[in-house]
Design an enzyme around this catalytic site. Structure first.
Site, PDB file in Angstrom:
ATOM      1  N   HIS A  15       6.014 -13.473  70.520  1.00  0.00           N
ATOM      2  CA  HIS A  15       5.860 -12.835  71.824  1.00  0.00           C
ATOM      3  C   HIS A  15       7.022 -11.886  72.128  1.00  0.00           C
ATOM      4  O   HIS A  15       6.831 -10.749  72.530  1.00  0.00           O
ATOM      5  CB  HIS A  15       5.750 -13.881  72.935  1.00  0.00           C
ATOM      6  CG  HIS A  15       4.394 -14.516  73.011  1.00  0.00           C
ATOM      7  ND1 HIS A  15       3.815 -15.161  71.948  1.00  0.00           N
ATOM      8  CD2 HIS A  15       3.506 -14.600  74.025  1.00  0.00           C
ATOM      9  CE1 HIS A  15       2.623 -15.611  72.299  1.00  0.00           C
ATOM     10  NE2 HIS A  15       2.409 -15.280  73.559  1.00  0.00           N
ATOM     11  N   GLU A  38      -8.970   0.644  92.655  1.00  0.00           N
ATOM     12  CA  GLU A  38      -9.535   1.757  91.874  1.00  0.00           C
ATOM     13  C   GLU A  38     -10.725   1.242  91.084  1.00  0.00           C
ATOM     14  O   GLU A  38     -11.096   0.075  91.201  1.00  0.00           O
ATOM     15  CB  GLU A  38      -8.463   2.333  90.936  1.00  0.00           C
ATOM     16  CG  GLU A  38      -7.923   1.316  89.937  1.00  0.00           C
ATOM     17  CD  GLU A  38      -6.787   1.839  89.072  1.00  0.00           C
ATOM     18  OE1 GLU A  38      -6.726   3.044  88.836  1.00  0.00           O
ATOM     19  OE2 GLU A  38      -5.971   1.004  88.631  1.00  0.00           O
ATOM     20  N   LYS A  52      -0.421   2.582  81.614  1.00  0.00           N
ATOM     21  CA  LYS A  52      -1.692   2.753  80.911  1.00  0.00           C
ATOM     22  C   LYS A  52      -1.648   2.022  79.564  1.00  0.00           C
ATOM     23  O   LYS A  52      -1.450   2.633  78.511  1.00  0.00           O
ATOM     24  CB  LYS A  52      -1.981   4.252  80.736  1.00  0.00           C
ATOM     25  CG  LYS A  52      -3.431   4.543  80.431  1.00  0.00           C
ATOM     26  CD  LYS A  52      -3.715   6.011  80.660  1.00  0.00           C
ATOM     27  CE  LYS A  52      -5.073   6.433  80.134  1.00  0.00           C
ATOM     28  NZ  LYS A  52      -6.205   5.778  80.764  1.00  0.00           N
ATOM     29  N   ARG A  74       2.538  11.303  81.297  1.00  0.00           N
ATOM     30  CA  ARG A  74       2.197   9.916  81.651  1.00  0.00           C
ATOM     31  C   ARG A  74       2.340   9.000  80.432  1.00  0.00           C
ATOM     32  O   ARG A  74       2.792   7.853  80.558  1.00  0.00           O
ATOM     33  CB  ARG A  74       0.780   9.832  82.219  1.00  0.00           C
ATOM     34  CG  ARG A  74       0.441   8.429  82.729  1.00  0.00           C
ATOM     35  CD  ARG A  74      -0.895   8.359  83.420  1.00  0.00           C
ATOM     36  NE  ARG A  74      -1.985   8.690  82.523  1.00  0.00           N
ATOM     37  CZ  ARG A  74      -3.242   8.836  82.888  1.00  0.00           C
ATOM     38  NH1 ARG A  74      -3.586   8.680  84.147  1.00  0.00           N
ATOM     39  NH2 ARG A  74      -4.179   9.147  82.014  1.00  0.00           N
ATOM     40  N   ARG A 119       4.063 -12.217  64.043  1.00  0.00           N
ATOM     41  CA  ARG A 119       3.653 -12.539  65.410  1.00  0.00           C
ATOM     42  C   ARG A 119       4.730 -13.327  66.159  1.00  0.00           C
ATOM     43  O   ARG A 119       5.150 -14.392  65.715  1.00  0.00           O
ATOM     44  CB  ARG A 119       2.343 -13.326  65.395  1.00  0.00           C
ATOM     45  CG  ARG A 119       1.694 -13.416  66.770  1.00  0.00           C
ATOM     46  CD  ARG A 119       0.317 -14.040  66.681  1.00  0.00           C
ATOM     47  NE  ARG A 119      -0.329 -13.979  67.982  1.00  0.00           N
ATOM     48  CZ  ARG A 119      -0.059 -14.816  68.984  1.00  0.00           C
ATOM     49  NH1 ARG A 119       0.807 -15.782  68.806  1.00  0.00           N
ATOM     50  NH2 ARG A 119      -0.647 -14.694  70.145  1.00  0.00           N
ATOM     51  N   TYR A 132      -1.924   4.165  75.793  1.00  0.00           N
ATOM     52  CA  TYR A 132      -2.869   5.172  75.304  1.00  0.00           C
ATOM     53  C   TYR A 132      -3.081   6.276  76.329  1.00  0.00           C
ATOM     54  O   TYR A 132      -2.707   6.130  77.502  1.00  0.00           O
ATOM     55  CB  TYR A 132      -4.219   4.516  74.949  1.00  0.00           C
ATOM     56  CG  TYR A 132      -5.055   4.128  76.151  1.00  0.00           C
ATOM     57  CD1 TYR A 132      -4.724   3.038  76.934  1.00  0.00           C
ATOM     58  CD2 TYR A 132      -6.174   4.879  76.517  1.00  0.00           C
ATOM     59  CE1 TYR A 132      -5.496   2.693  78.042  1.00  0.00           C
ATOM     60  CE2 TYR A 132      -6.942   4.545  77.615  1.00  0.00           C
ATOM     61  CZ  TYR A 132      -6.600   3.449  78.378  1.00  0.00           C
ATOM     62  OH  TYR A 132      -7.359   3.125  79.470  1.00  0.00           O
ATOM     63  N   LEU A 157      -3.606   3.235  88.712  1.00  0.00           N
ATOM     64  CA  LEU A 157      -3.083   4.186  87.737  1.00  0.00           C
ATOM     65  C   LEU A 157      -2.962   5.549  88.415  1.00  0.00           C
ATOM     66  O   LEU A 157      -3.833   5.927  89.200  1.00  0.00           O
ATOM     67  CB  LEU A 157      -4.059   4.286  86.556  1.00  0.00           C
ATOM     68  CG  LEU A 157      -3.584   5.136  85.392  1.00  0.00           C
ATOM     69  CD1 LEU A 157      -2.500   4.397  84.600  1.00  0.00           C
ATOM     70  CD2 LEU A 157      -4.740   5.481  84.463  1.00  0.00           C
TER      71      LEU A 157
END
Ligand code: PMP
Length: 284
Positions: free
Chosen positions: A102, A180, A147, A52, A100, A33, A205
């Site tokens: 993995h 951070e 991110k 990014r 579903r 995101y 990040l």
């Protein structure tokens, strides 16, 4: 006014904005995101955020299913449809919908893009206060440089901060160095007036605001060091502040039980906030 979002090719009212229960973002946090601020049609560092986003997608082997040009048109449409002047746009891209499992090997997946807009009160462009923070052990995965929406340690940390009346939780690594904040980059100013923030060593990040503030510092001959700094340096700093797209430059005046700068907003924090906001007025 009813809010409108973009979900996988459609502009929808919020109440109709739904994703499939087998979206991998929902199941596994298999999604990335970005959050971009905008004011009166001007985006704050748009290109850097999109770069990014593409980097995060690449790290997870997800391909943006549309061109960057189309993405920008859609983002502008969502802002227009919501009639928001000052706010943030949220862009999320998940790997897609599949039964579903993995592993995603051999799955034919179409990444799902969702975009929404949040209106902000632009009072806080000018009115800002010093905030408090707490420190916590960094218990995140080894790739906080991507991110992703997989943010459990961050949301748990922010909730603990919130419960203690603090604005941010600052993560400390196993060697007692600051990494951070739960949703921000952390900076200190020491008594030699050196501005210090952790170098991009994969443990943080690469904040877009961090980079913009770095540029402001360089252009204004402020001595900047990108290096690790310890919890001790943090607690005894002359000034501390955090940066993020939605908080800009926000001074931190108390950490755990220690006052920073006698609880007052520091001079350099204040000027960097001004310089940053000035740079964003024409950024796009
Ligand atoms: N670190 C983390 C963990 C974050 O979530 C954020 C905010 N997205 C930041 C740093 C600051 O990044 P940016 O300046 O790009 O908002």
């Amino acid at each position: 006014m009813a809010k409108i979002s973009y979900v996988d090719g459609l502009y929808l009212h919020y109440k109709d904005s739904k994703i499939h229960i087998e979206d991998r973002g929902y199941h596994f946090g298999d999604a990335v995101y970005e959050v971009v601020m905008f004011n009166e049609g001007i985006f704050f560092d748009y290109n850097e955020h999109i770069k990014r986003l593409l980097r995060s997608l690449k790290s997870l082997n997800i391909t943006l299913p549309i061109s960057c040009k189309s993405l920008k048109i859609i983002i502008k449409n969502v802002i227009k449809k919501n009639k928001v002047v000052f706010g943030s746009v949220y862009i999320q891209v998940s790997r897609g919908v599949a039964q579903r499992n993995h592993s995603y090997k051999n799955l034919t997946l179409k990444p799902i893009i969702i975009i929404s807009v949040t209106e902000k009160n632009n009072n806080y462009l000018n009115n800002f206060i010093g905030v408090s923070a707490i420190t916590l052990n960094d218990n995140r995965w080894a790739r906080p440089d991507i991110k992703t929406t997989q943010l459990l340690p961050n949301i748990l940390a922010k909730t603990i901060a919130d419960e203690k009346g603090a604005y941010e939780a600052i993560f400390i690594d196993q060697y007692d160095y600051i990494t951070e904040g739960s949703s921000s980059n952390i900076w200190i100013v020491n008594y030699d007036n050196e501005l210090i923030t952790r170098n991009l060593d994969g443990q943080i990040l690469s904040g877009i605001t961090r980079n913009a503030v770095k540029n402001c510092a360089v252009q204004n001959n402020i001595k900047l060091l990108e290096r690790k700094f310890s919890k001790d340096e943090l607690l005894t700093a002359k000034e501390v502040f955090l940066t993020s797209a939605t908080s800009f430059v926000t001074p931190i005046v108390k950490i755990d039980n220690s006052s920073i700068n006698n609880g007052l907003i520091g001079e350099l924090s204040c000027s960097l906030r001004e310089l940053y906001l000035k740079a964003m007025k024409t950024s796009n």
